[in-house]
Design an enzyme around this catalytic site. Structure first.
Site, PDB file in Angstrom:
ATOM      1  N   ASP A  16       0.859  -1.192   0.000  1.00 39.80           N
ATOM      2  CA  ASP A  16       0.000   0.000   0.000  1.00 39.80           C
ATOM      3  C   ASP A  16       0.893   1.238   0.000  1.00 39.80           C
ATOM      4  O   ASP A  16       1.217   1.779   1.058  1.00 39.80           O
ATOM      5  CB  ASP A  16      -0.904  -0.030   1.231  1.00 39.80           C
ATOM      6  CG  ASP A  16      -2.003   1.021   1.179  1.00 39.80           C
ATOM      7  OD1 ASP A  16      -2.350   1.466   0.074  1.00 39.80           O
ATOM      8  OD2 ASP A  16      -2.527   1.385   2.249  1.00 39.80           O
ATOM      9  N   GLU A  89      -6.925   5.056  -8.438  1.00 37.41           N
ATOM     10  CA  GLU A  89      -8.181   5.607  -7.915  1.00 37.41           C
ATOM     11  C   GLU A  89      -8.780   6.685  -8.814  1.00 37.41           C
ATOM     12  O   GLU A  89      -8.076   7.568  -9.321  1.00 37.41           O
ATOM     13  CB  GLU A  89      -7.945   6.179  -6.518  1.00 37.41           C
ATOM     14  CG  GLU A  89      -9.210   6.503  -5.771  1.00 37.41           C
ATOM     15  CD  GLU A  89      -9.097   6.219  -4.283  1.00 37.41           C
ATOM     16  OE1 GLU A  89     -10.003   6.612  -3.535  1.00 37.41           O
ATOM     17  OE2 GLU A  89      -8.104   5.588  -3.857  1.00 37.41           O
ATOM     18  N   THR A 149     -13.358   0.970  -2.525  1.00 43.81           N
ATOM     19  CA  THR A 149     -12.595   1.435  -1.371  1.00 43.81           C
ATOM     20  C   THR A 149     -13.473   2.240  -0.423  1.00 43.81           C
ATOM     21  O   THR A 149     -14.670   2.412  -0.667  1.00 43.81           O
ATOM     22  CB  THR A 149     -11.373   2.233  -1.854  1.00 43.81           C
ATOM     23  OG1 THR A 149     -10.532   2.544  -0.752  1.00 43.81           O
ATOM     24  CG2 THR A 149     -11.788   3.509  -2.564  1.00 43.81           C
TER      25      THR A 149
END
Length: 313
Positions: A16, A89, A149
């Site tokens: 991450d 994203e 998410t």
């Protein structure tokens, strides 16, 4: 065997981070990014040129295009270091706009394909709002895979499973944060650790529901605050972990066994649940923690996107 190697026996380990120079040391399968991680990375000297290059090459096409190009550049660099997938994203300002989310996701995939990256190596990250989940359902039908998410509630997980999204990212640490803050001085850290951690319990309930009912959506625990949360979820489909916590796992030889088991979940008595829009919104509204953390998470990602745009300007 260190804990990181032990964890890899049960769970796909995901890095991450936007700092791709840190990834190779831990040999993760996949990697995830978000606006906050990208913002943090481009402010480091070793990555500043990526921002400058994107602005110089695409600045005339507007901030949205520069941002898309920058995200894809980071994604491509990461994909050179891992065998699996990278999550990229969509702008959090589109979290309540299904059409705009679909359009932005298609553009990101188009840019990846222009770099020779196969669609199956990219997951489009979308906030788990009702509108975001509907966008993900459409994208999945088109063969574009998604990572939902900012997921804090069982209701969000149920709707994502119905939408047949590829993967969800329940946020363990942020759930933990909310309950710890809410409890104040009454919080007992030792009693609420490991399997009793509210973030861990949330992921476990989602995982067991999915496995019991044959829902193929992958569960990827995210947003960890400590190694204990990670080890308590060993056996989850995937766990996305910061470089700092990956280092702690790699530096420990404490025993680590499986905590979640699909076979055991299939034997449990877990009722099947579905949601339409009205029941989803009501269930989310009834969950104060999830309502607050979803809104807070969107605001935080928007704020960091705006800061990133300011650097571009």
């Amino acid at each position: 065997m260190n804990q990181l190697d032990a964890l890899k026996q049960f769970t796909t380990v995901v890095a991450d981070t936007g700092d791709f120079n840190q990834i190779a040391a831990y040999a993760p399968q996949d990697a995830t990014t978000n606006p906050s991680l990208i913002l943090k990375a481009v402010q480091k000297p070793e990555y500043a040129h990526l921002l400058k290059d994107a602005v110089a090459s695409y600045g005339a096409q507007g901030l949205d295009e520069v941002t898309n190009r920058l995200l894809v550049r980071f994604g491509c660099e990461i994909l050179r270091l891992i065998p699996g997938r990278v999550s990229t994203e969509v702008d959090a300002r589109l979290s309540f706009d299904t059409e705009a989310t679909v359009t932005r996701a298609r553009r990101i995939i188009e840019l990846y394909q222009g770099e020779g990256v196969h669609v199956d190596r990219v997951l489009i990250k979308i906030a788990s709002t009702w509108e975001g989940i509907q966008a993900a359902a459409r994208l999945e039908r088109e063969g574009i895979h998604t990572n939902l998410t900012l997921l804090f509630s069982f209701a969000q997980a149920v709707a994502c499973g119905q939408a047949k999204v590829q993967l969800i990212s329940p946020f363990v640490g942020r759930i933990y944060d909310w309950y710890k803050k809410s409890a104040g001085t009454a919080w007992d850290e030792a009693a609420m650790a490991g399997p009793n951690d509210p973030g861990v319990r949330s992921v476990r309930s989602i995982y067991e529901f999915y496995k019991k009912h044959g829902i193929r959506t992958e569960v990827m625990g995210a947003s960890f605050r400590n190694v204990g949360q990670i080890t308590a979820l060993a056996g989850c489909d995937l766990l996305t972990i910061s470089p700092e916590l990956l280092a702690q796992l790699a530096g420990s030889e404490a025993p680590l066994g499986r905590s979640l088991d699909a076979g055991a979940a299939q034997a449990m008595d877990i009722p099947f649940v579905t949601h339409d829009e009205a029941s989803f919104r009501f269930a989310l509204n009834e969950d104060a923690m999830a309502t607050e953390k979803l809104a807070e998470g969107i605001r935080a990602f928007v704020a960091d996107t705006i800061k990133l745009e300011a650097l571009m300007k």
